[in-house]
Design an enzyme around this catalytic site. Sequence first.
Site, PDB file in Angstrom:
ATOM      1  N   HIS A 141      -6.861  -8.982  12.299  1.00  0.00           N
ATOM      2  CA  HIS A 141      -6.617 -10.270  11.651  1.00  0.00           C
ATOM      3  C   HIS A 141      -6.703 -11.338  12.738  1.00  0.00           C
ATOM      4  CE1 HIS A 141      -4.178  -7.481   9.163  1.00  0.00           C
ATOM      5  NE2 HIS A 141      -4.487  -8.279   8.167  1.00  0.00           N
TER       6      HIS A 141
ATOM      7  N   ASP B  95      -3.565 -11.324  14.752  1.00  0.00           N
ATOM      8  CA  ASP B  95      -3.243 -10.144  15.567  1.00  0.00           C
ATOM      9  C   ASP B  95      -3.653 -10.421  17.011  1.00  0.00           C
ATOM     10  OD1 ASP B  95      -2.641  -8.845  13.201  1.00  0.00           O
ATOM     11  OD2 ASP B  95      -4.522  -7.724  13.120  1.00  0.00           O
TER      12      ASP B  95
ATOM     13  N   MET C 191     -15.047  -4.978  11.997  1.00  0.00           N
ATOM     14  CA  MET C 191     -14.467  -5.672  10.837  1.00  0.00           C
ATOM     15  C   MET C 191     -13.400  -6.658  11.298  1.00  0.00           C
ATOM     16  SD  MET C 191     -11.415  -5.578   8.915  1.00  0.00           S
ATOM     17  CE  MET C 191     -10.625  -4.156   8.170  1.00  0.00           C
TER      18      MET C 191
ATOM     19  N   GLU D 133     -10.214  -6.038  -1.002  1.00  0.00           N
ATOM     20  CA  GLU D 133      -9.264  -4.916  -1.009  1.00  0.00           C
ATOM     21  C   GLU D 133      -8.181  -5.145  -2.054  1.00  0.00           C
ATOM     22  OE1 GLU D 133      -7.634  -4.051   2.837  1.00  0.00           O
ATOM     23  OE2 GLU D 133      -5.993  -2.856   2.020  1.00  0.00           O
TER      24      GLU D 133
ATOM     25  N   LYS E 133      -4.713  -4.164  -4.291  1.00  0.00           N
ATOM     26  CA  LYS E 133      -3.399  -3.517  -4.164  1.00  0.00           C
ATOM     27  C   LYS E 133      -2.595  -3.926  -5.396  1.00  0.00           C
ATOM     28  CE  LYS E 133       0.444  -3.024  -0.913  1.00  0.00           C
ATOM     29  NZ  LYS E 133       0.971  -3.404   0.420  1.00  0.00           N
TER      30      LYS E 133
ATOM     31  N   GLU F  99      -8.312   1.210  -0.467  1.00  0.00           N
ATOM     32  CA  GLU F  99      -7.343   1.865   0.427  1.00  0.00           C
ATOM     33  C   GLU F  99      -6.648   3.001  -0.314  1.00  0.00           C
ATOM     34  OE1 GLU F  99      -4.636  -0.391   2.965  1.00  0.00           O
ATOM     35  OE2 GLU F  99      -3.009   0.949   2.355  1.00  0.00           O
TER      36      GLU F  99
ATOM     37  N   HIS G  95      -3.252   2.244  -1.791  1.00  0.00           N
ATOM     38  CA  HIS G  95      -3.137   1.244  -2.846  1.00  0.00           C
ATOM     39  C   HIS G  95      -3.505   1.801  -4.217  1.00  0.00           C
ATOM     40  CE1 HIS G  95      -3.514  -2.087   0.443  1.00  0.00           C
ATOM     41  NE2 HIS G  95      -2.500  -1.257   0.624  1.00  0.00           N
TER      42      HIS G  95
ATOM     43  N   ASP H  57     -10.308   1.896   3.742  1.00  0.00           N
ATOM     44  CA  ASP H  57      -9.030   1.994   4.458  1.00  0.00           C
ATOM     45  C   ASP H  57      -8.432   3.370   4.193  1.00  0.00           C
ATOM     46  OD1 ASP H  57      -9.290  -0.521   5.466  1.00  0.00           O
ATOM     47  OD2 ASP H  57      -7.552  -1.383   4.431  1.00  0.00           O
TER      48      ASP H  57
ATOM     49  N   ASP I 194       4.382   1.113  -0.218  1.00  0.00           N
ATOM     50  CA  ASP I 194       3.094   1.261   0.490  1.00  0.00           C
ATOM     51  C   ASP I 194       3.362   1.943   1.833  1.00  0.00           C
ATOM     52  OD1 ASP I 194       0.480   0.930   1.336  1.00  0.00           O
ATOM     53  OD2 ASP I 194       0.747  -1.164   1.901  1.00  0.00           O
TER      54      ASP I 194
ATOM     55  N   ASP J  24       1.317   3.803   4.006  1.00  0.00           N
ATOM     56  CA  ASP J  24       0.348   3.703   5.120  1.00  0.00           C
ATOM     57  C   ASP J  24       0.527   4.835   6.137  1.00  0.00           C
ATOM     58  OD1 ASP J  24      -0.763   1.387   4.027  1.00  0.00           O
ATOM     59  OD2 ASP J  24       0.449   0.039   5.237  1.00  0.00           O
TER      60      ASP J  24
ATOM     61  N   ASP K 254      -6.167   2.490   8.152  1.00  0.00           N
ATOM     62  CA  ASP K 254      -5.195   1.412   7.955  1.00  0.00           C
ATOM     63  C   ASP K 254      -3.841   2.076   7.739  1.00  0.00           C
ATOM     64  OD1 ASP K 254      -3.834  -0.862   7.550  1.00  0.00           O
ATOM     65  OD2 ASP K 254      -4.723  -1.362   5.617  1.00  0.00           O
TER      66      ASP K 254
HETATM   67  C1  GLT Z   1      -1.886  -5.129   5.795  1.00  0.00           C
HETATM   68  C2  GLT Z   1      -2.201  -4.477   4.486  1.00  0.00           C
HETATM   69  C3  GLT Z   1      -3.482  -3.769   4.522  1.00  0.00           C
HETATM   70  C4  GLT Z   1      -4.671  -4.647   4.692  1.00  0.00           C
HETATM   71  C5  GLT Z   1      -4.684  -5.324   5.997  1.00  0.00           C
HETATM   72  C6  GLT Z   1      -5.817  -6.312   6.038  1.00  0.00           C
HETATM   73  S1  GLT Z   1      -3.188  -6.030   6.425  1.00  0.00           S
HETATM   74  O1  GLT Z   1      -1.519  -4.165   6.736  1.00  0.00           O
HETATM   75  O2  GLT Z   1      -1.130  -3.588   4.158  1.00  0.00           O
HETATM   76  O3  GLT Z   1      -3.668  -2.940   3.418  1.00  0.00           O
HETATM   77  O4  GLT Z   1      -5.824  -3.845   4.668  1.00  0.00           O
HETATM   78  O5  GLT Z   1      -5.422  -7.586   5.661  1.00  0.00           O
HETATM   79 MN    MN Z   2      -5.554  -1.879   3.820  1.00  0.00          MN
HETATM   80 MN    MN Z   3      -1.434  -0.189   2.568  1.00  0.00          MN
END
Ligand code: GLT
Ligand code: MN
Ligand code: MN
Length: 391
Positions: free
Chosen positions: A55, A58, A89, A182, A184, A218, A221, A246, A256, A258, A292
């Site tokens: 980002h 970041d 990216m 993306e 979510k 992702e 998501h 992702d 979420d 991750d 991600d």
């Molecule tokens: C954040 C989010 C991710 C996105 C990122 C890109 S930022 O961590 O949870 O799913 O892909 O903006």
């Molecule tokens: Mn993501």
């Molecule tokens: Mn996520």
Amino acid sequence: MDPYSPRPEDRFTFGLWTVGNPGRDPFGPRTRPVLSPESLVEGLARCGAWGVNLHDNDLVPFGSTAAERDRIVASFKQALAAHGLVVPMATTNLFSHPAFKDGAFTANDPEVRAFALAKTLDAIDLGVELGAKTYVFWGGREGVEAEACRDPREAVKRMREAVDFLCAYVVEQGYDLRFALEAKPNEPRGDIYLATTGHMLHFISTLEHEQMVGVNPEVAHETMAGLSFVHGVAQAMEAGKLFHIDLNAQRIGRYDQDLRFGSEDLKQAFCLVRLLEGTLGGERYSGPRHFDAHAYRTEDSDGVWDFAAGCMRTYKLLAARAEAFDADPEVRAIIEDQADSAIDPLLSNFTPAKAAQLRALDLDVDALGERALRYERLDQLMVEHLMGARE
Ligand code: GLT
Ligand code: MN
Ligand code: MN
């Protein structure tokens, strides 16, 4: 050489925000030190990643002056060159600053929407300067808790206006850049607009520069929404719209998470890698394999590199298992295409004659109902391959 070690041609990437995640969560502060972008680049190179994504903030802290920005970017470029990493990216942080509390492109206040667009223009320039070919849009706070605050149709229109505006900017600048949207379903908002990859795919078909916009699905998501990630990705691939991905892991019904790729639902992860690598046939996904995800909050900095290595190694282990599965004669015999030269031509491209021929077919539907498909055996074969009981 270990066949499961990451190599540049695997195109494995991580976000600065992923390996740089210091373990903060809504209930507690960080549990490990904050590392500089340069040391993250070094660590990623050491564990075998090909690229790093970011980002705007970041790398360049919010509110930096132009001179500070240039100095930070120059030092980051040096680290990239020294360690041989690329930036495939980039994206914009449109969710951290309090101004974005009601969204960015969909916010009711035109000043917030103006700020979001201007910030994204700058962030696109930064991404292109670093060599990015894909630009991701994750609508972090584009949603609601109080549904009455806006007409949800207006939110979709505002989102379209913003993406159209930014596409036109990229075209006007002559940048070699594609957008990846993306989805979510929720978090950090109660409900986020364009909640799934399917919503995004339709939205894209309404855009002015539709050809330069695809999706960035992702794992976490779609799984949060209780959906099959593999099916979402497959639909995107079939439409030629899988521009980025992702990878992480997630359990249905959780926040979420991750998590490290492959650390939950190994069967879905296997089917995903099988699809991306094309071992089941069809086109192979050629874009970056982006993780991600972040390390458990229990880890120190060493644990972060265990996490990163684990994501890549599991991907390669699954790719090898997928290849063996799809080469297994017993598997092939069960899923082989059953071509029928008399019937197949009748099933597409309607004509009244074909409709009549279909109606006239002498089909034994009771026999069809009794025909065994052997999917029990097929699924067990997948489990056996996954567990290393079959090579
Ligand atoms: C954040 C989010 C991710 C996105 C990122 C890109 S930022 O961590 O949870 O799913 O892909 O903006
Ligand atoms: Mn993501
Ligand atoms: Mn996520």
